[in-house]
Design a protein around this motif. Structure first.
Motif, short mmCIF file in Angstrom:
data_model
loop_
_atom_site.label_atom_id
_atom_site.label_comp_id
_atom_site.label_asym_id
_atom_site.label_seq_id
_atom_site.Cartn_x
_atom_site.Cartn_y
_atom_site.Cartn_z
N TYR A 110 4.10 -1.00 3.65
CA TYR A 110 3.12 0.09 3.54
C TYR A 110 1.69 -0.47 3.58
N ALA A 111 1.49 -1.58 2.90
CA ALA A 111 0.15 -2.19 2.87
C ALA A 111 -0.24 -2.70 4.25
N THR A 112 0.71 -3.28 4.98
CA THR A 112 0.43 -3.76 6.33
C THR A 112 0.08 -2.60 7.25
N MET A 167 11.50 1.08 4.95
CA MET A 167 10.42 1.87 4.37
C MET A 167 10.73 3.36 4.36
N TYR A 168 11.32 3.85 5.46
CA TYR A 168 11.43 5.30 5.65
C TYR A 168 12.86 5.81 5.83
N ALA A 192 0.06 1.97 -1.70
CA ALA A 192 -0.33 1.90 -0.29
C ALA A 192 0.18 3.12 0.47
N PHE A 193 1.40 3.58 0.15
CA PHE A 193 1.92 4.79 0.79
C PHE A 193 1.02 5.98 0.47
N GLN A 194 0.64 6.12 -0.79
CA GLN A 194 -0.21 7.24 -1.19
C GLN A 194 -1.58 7.15 -0.53
N ALA A 195 -2.11 5.94 -0.39
CA ALA A 195 -3.41 5.78 0.29
C ALA A 195 -3.30 6.19 1.76
N GLY A 196 -2.17 5.85 2.39
CA GLY A 196 -1.95 6.28 3.77
C GLY A 196 -1.84 7.78 3.88
#
Length: 236
Positions: free
Chosen positions: A68-70, A109-110, A121-125
């Motif tokens: 997620y961060a990447t 991830m999904y 990171a997911f929430q930021a995306g």
């Protein structure tokens, strides 16, 4: 040894383990990510893994967070795009391209419905996606409410990647991805800004998107007006 130095050392080892696991996942698939293989790749003894992760599931969660961060680092954010619908397309394409370039990581991830929902990171995306949707709404382009739009955009991108990866290589037609993207655009946006139409729904959505930025109304007044606008928007 000062505490900070010890903690820094632990974090470096933890990061090394996560990166080793992510590399194994990318090169050899999920079945290759075993305690012994990760430890060898990270230059550690196998028991050392469990000083940093409770079990293999915890390690895989950390690898997903790394993913997620990447992905977040690859996102491009234009706060005032000249064409918000093209900006939506570009964001969708970027998500799909990430999935196709990192198939095993993307499935991790999904591929499971609840994975990642608590990831920072997911929430930021997701906030970046919500920003795109809010700009569409403010311009009168949004056909549905913001939460449904976010679900449709996220679900179609995820579905496109997972469907593509499930197909034999000789059946992977790029037209599938284009068709799914354009279906999403049609479902989420209007051909013209709805605020130019006579009906109240588009104007309500545009005002609803701009509501958090105003300071004239009290919190209670904003909440009440928001409920009214949601009802008007739903009627359209």
């Amino acid at each position: 040894m000062p505490r900070g130095t010890k903690d820094d050392g632990r974090e470096l080892i933890r990061r090394r383990v996560v990166e080793a696991a992510a590399d194994l996942l990318a090169r050899e698939g999920r079945d290759a990510v075993t305690t012994r293989a990760v430890a060898a790749a990270a230059g550690l003894q196998p028991p050392a893994i469990y000083r940093h992760f409770a079990d293999m599931d915890a390690l895989l969660e950390a690898v997903a967070e790394h993913g997620y961060a990447t992905f977040l680092a690859a996102k491009r954010v234009d706060p005032d795009p000249p064409d918000p619908i093209e900006d939506l397309r570009a964001g969708w394409d970027l998500a799909v391209e990430f999935g196709l370039a990192n198939p095993a990581l993307y499935v991790l991830m999904y591929g499971e419905p609840r994975r990642g929902t608590t990831s920072a990171a997911f929430q930021a995306g997701m906030e970046i996606l919500l920003g795109r949707i809010r700009r569409l709404a403010a311009g009168g382009w949004l056909r549905v409410d913001e939460r449904l739009a976010a679900a449709l955009i996220h679900a179609t991108a995820r579905g496109a990647v997972l469907t593509w990866l499930s197909l034999p290589a000789d059946q992977r037609d790029p037209a599938l991805l284009t068709a799914m993207r354009e279906s999403m655009v049609t479902a989420v946006t209007n051909e013209r800004p709805a605020v130019q139409d006579a009906g109240p729904a588009g104007a309500a959505r545009a005002l609803r998107a701009a509501l958090p930025e105003q300071t004239t109304l009290s919190g209670a007044e904003q909440h009440l007006l928001g409920e009214w606008l949601d009802r008007l928007a739903a009627d359209g």
